[in-house]
Write an enzyme that holds these catalytic residues in place. Sequence first.
Site, PDB file in Angstrom:
ATOM      1  N   GLU A 215       2.458   2.660  -3.040  1.00 37.33           N
ATOM      2  CA  GLU A 215       1.973   1.300  -2.754  1.00 37.33           C
ATOM      3  C   GLU A 215       0.458   1.379  -2.662  1.00 37.33           C
ATOM      4  OE1 GLU A 215       3.585  -1.325  -2.818  1.00 37.33           O
ATOM      5  OE2 GLU A 215       5.670  -0.944  -2.310  1.00 37.33           O
ATOM      6  N   CYS A 249      -4.056  -4.685   1.232  1.00 35.67           N
ATOM      7  CA  CYS A 249      -3.919  -4.512  -0.218  1.00 35.67           C
ATOM      8  C   CYS A 249      -3.659  -5.815  -0.952  1.00 35.67           C
ATOM      9  CB  CYS A 249      -2.812  -3.504  -0.512  1.00 35.67           C
ATOM     10  SG  CYS A 249      -1.214  -3.938   0.218  1.00 35.67           S
TER      11      CYS A 249
END
Length: 495
Positions: A215, A249
């Site tokens: 991720e 993110c």
Amino acid sequence: MSATPIDEIPKIREALRASFRKGVTRPLEWRRHQLLQLARMVQENTDVLAEALAADLGRPRQEAFMAEIGAVIEKALICAEKLEEWAKPAQVKVPDWQKSWSPTIHKGSKGTVLIIAPWNYPMILSLQPLYGAISAGCCAVIKVSELAPNYGELLAQLLPRYLDGSAYRVVLGAVPEVTKLLELQWDHIFYTGNGRIARIISAAAAKHLTPLTLELGGKSPVIVDGTFDIALAAKRMLWGKINNAGQICVAPDFVLVLREKQDELAAALKAAYDSFYPEGALNSASISRIISEGHHERLKGLLARTQGQIVFGGQTDDRKGFEPTIVKNVTANDSLLEEEIFGPILPLVPVDSIEDAIEFVNSRDHPLVLYAFTESEETKRTLIERTMSGNLVFNDTFQQLAVNELPFGGVGESGYGRQHLQYSFDIFSYDRGCIDVPKSAEPSLGVRYPPYTKESVAFFATPALQAKIPDAHDIKSAVQSTSYFDNLLKYISWR
């Protein structure tokens, strides 16, 4: 933060592997108990967890509950409820002549796994993979970031009080400790962070052929075509940017806006900022701080080098505060577009058309999420068909994380693998195909044995050679005719 002794790390791994081999994690009732204990651990320690997040990140209490504490409790409880549904064997549809074999897909546990969590959302990004590992019947080591020491120390204290220490452990430390972890063989590694470290982890995992979930993030763009309410678009994208002071993110990284709409959007962003922080962001308790002096200086350096025009913001303080900042007239080679900003700076990049915006997005690494504010169904369809991103969100930011049923993850440079609830379960499990061929099936199988003859070769060759290969527009009717299997069944019946 104290570090786990290096020589203890292999022993921790071996102890967990021994527990897995003994079948400690296999029973569903045991897994359910661990999931409920995880929810209980968070619920009974919300104050100290929120305080730890505030100490590490200056995180407002509302953001701690909204993005981490509440999410872990909710998702651990859902996993406990859905466990049987996810883990049950699945019968598969097969031709009649194979039904007696009882073809079944079993959900196997991968084994002992490593979770490497980042500092920016240290709780959800360590415990979300953990609930997946627990659900799937895996043992797990959690390596928490040294940049979130208060949370790390607290988790190391709490976890053994609630979860089975023979199956779940926390490792504290920095580069030496994670280096030792990566020397060892794991059955899966789940890493959240940046692409540079992901390459190091990938290289280490390759030595053991260890599967990975990465991720990573990247520069998530926003496209604004002017057809959606500009004031509401500004409010929603600024809210997405100021969560954890942009240190996430999925934060909007830059905005591709039609040139004639840029000033209107900039003014709307200023109005939204004023409503969020009437006394100024640096005087507000409703925004996080930058994680470290190094990151604070990095952001100041990016802003100092931009050739764009600062619309508002840019002020900092000596407590690692950084005012949300809007910069307009940013061009493709600007400092603000060099790397993921990971802070509360939002560049506006004017474009002449949606086509130009799409070309800009497609010329760069695939983002974790693509945001677009538009009422145009044609624009939505075009973005779905002609762009790539881990997620695609129309007319809001951040809210894709609130939909438990959607997968979350990247593509290309933004990572690979999917998580959230059942997707997290799937990460740490594998599909194990199984058949049980009875003695009664032997008459239909005899043709496979040597000595091979013209008749046995024809048995296997004829159905394939006689299968009709249709034109593309006729494929549905051709498949429905199942001529291949009809022929095969004829041969089986003949034998």
